[in-house]
Every structure is written in structure tokens, then in C-alpha cells.
Design a protein around this motif. Sequence first.
Motif, PDB file in Angstrom:
ATOM      1  N   LYS A   1      -5.941   2.649  -7.972  1.00 48.24           N
ATOM      2  CA  LYS A   1      -5.755   2.566  -6.523  1.00 48.24           C
ATOM      3  C   LYS A   1      -7.088   2.223  -5.864  1.00 48.24           C
ATOM      4  CE  LYS A   1      -3.834   5.144  -2.639  1.00 48.24           C
ATOM      5  NZ  LYS A   1      -3.171   6.387  -2.232  1.00 48.24           N
ATOM      6  N   ILE A   2      -7.044   1.235  -4.981  1.00 49.13           N
ATOM      7  CA  ILE A   2      -8.225   0.794  -4.242  1.00 49.13           C
ATOM      8  C   ILE A   2      -7.865   0.774  -2.767  1.00 49.13           C
ATOM      9  CG2 ILE A   2      -9.938  -1.038  -3.947  1.00 49.13           C
ATOM     10  CD1 ILE A   2      -8.903  -2.107  -6.733  1.00 49.13           C
ATOM     11  N   VAL A   3      -8.671   1.462  -1.952  1.00 53.29           N
ATOM     12  CA  VAL A   3      -8.451   1.481  -0.509  1.00 53.29           C
ATOM     13  C   VAL A   3      -9.657   0.823   0.149  1.00 53.29           C
ATOM     14  CG1 VAL A   3      -8.055   2.907   1.525  1.00 53.29           C
ATOM     15  CG2 VAL A   3      -7.113   3.621  -0.701  1.00 53.29           C
ATOM     16  N   ILE A   4      -9.390  -0.250   0.888  1.00 54.01           N
ATOM     17  CA  ILE A   4     -10.457  -1.022   1.523  1.00 54.01           C
ATOM     18  C   ILE A   4     -10.250  -1.043   3.035  1.00 54.01           C
ATOM     19  CG2 ILE A   4     -11.593  -3.275   1.692  1.00 54.01           C
ATOM     20  CD1 ILE A   4     -10.449  -3.906  -1.106  1.00 54.01           C
ATOM     21  N   PRO A   5     -11.116  -0.339   3.779  1.00 59.52           N
ATOM     22  CA  PRO A   5     -11.057  -0.494   5.241  1.00 59.52           C
ATOM     23  C   PRO A   5     -11.592  -1.891   5.573  1.00 59.52           C
ATOM     24  CG  PRO A   5     -12.868   0.963   4.615  1.00 59.52           C
ATOM     25  CD  PRO A   5     -12.148   0.580   3.362  1.00 59.52           C
ATOM     26  N   THR A   6     -11.035  -2.527   6.578  1.00 55.22           N
ATOM     27  CA  THR A   6     -11.435  -3.915   6.846  1.00 55.22           C
ATOM     28  C   THR A   6     -12.261  -4.049   8.113  1.00 55.22           C
ATOM     29  OG1 THR A   6      -9.322  -4.364   7.906  1.00 55.22           O
ATOM     30  CG2 THR A   6      -9.506  -4.912   5.559  1.00 55.22           C
TER      31      THR A   6
END
Length: 154
Positions: free
Chosen positions: A105-110
Motif C-alpha cells: 500500500k502506497i499513500v501519496i498526498p498530491t
Amino acid sequence: MKKQMCAIMAGAAVLCLTACGGGKEVQNAATATLEQNGVTMTMSFDAKGDVVTKITQESVIDLSGYTDEMIDTLNSTVESAEETYADVEGVEYSCEQEDGKLVEKIVIPTDKDTLQTVVEQGLLPVDDENVTQLSLKATTDNLEASGWTVETAE
């Protein structure tokens, strides 16, 4: 007449910008899924208007049929990814084995800085390396064109 036209155009521009980035943030505004070679990848997008605010990617690999050597190679890849993502402030990375599956799982705020960092490091492929925000529509259109199944929140 020119001043009135300029005022109308400026007002219209403000309304357009407000419509694109305004409103409240919608979690899971769109979800894209791709199954390929025993791997199921899902990308969920949070958005405010047409602007993506966060990407959550989950990849699930069914390990049945994998040899110990193949799993060792996969674990080396995971270790490398953990190091890479650890260097990017704000990005969350996790990977666990459960029920014969590997779940990454990868969470990337943009936000602008995080987005530019992941693009510069080649972790998020985009057409414009100077991108400061992602369009939800353009992103999901590109994914659909690449074979992903996309569902949007109504």
C-alpha cells in the motif's frame, strides 16, 4: 466596453477556478483497478473538484505458485521500495504478507511539493514533469486508455 468585457472575463476565470478546485474534498472520488499477471492493483483518488488531493495505491499479489526464490526476489524489491518511499516526506508505504498474499500500500498526498518529488523520482508517471496538480478526469481517462477499469463516485 473593453473594461466591462475584461471584468466579465476576470469574473468568469475566477468562477472556473473555484469550480475546478472548490467544493469539499471527496474521498474515493474515483477508483481504478487493473488485474495483470496475478497482481491486482487498485488506485483510489481523493479529490476536491477536479483536483486530486491524495492517491492510495494497493497492489495484491497472490503468492500461491511462487517458489521460495521468487518470494525472496519479491522481498528484495519490497525492501528497495521501502527505502525509496521513506525518502519522500509525506508518502506512506507499507507491505505485509497475509493469507498467502503480499499486500503493498502506497499513500501519496498530491500537494505541490510531494507531487513534484514523486514525479522527479519517477515514482508517478506523468506527461508534464513540471506538474503542480493532477486532474482527476485526465488521470482516470489516461488509466482507462491503458486498460484500467475506472469507477467514479456519483
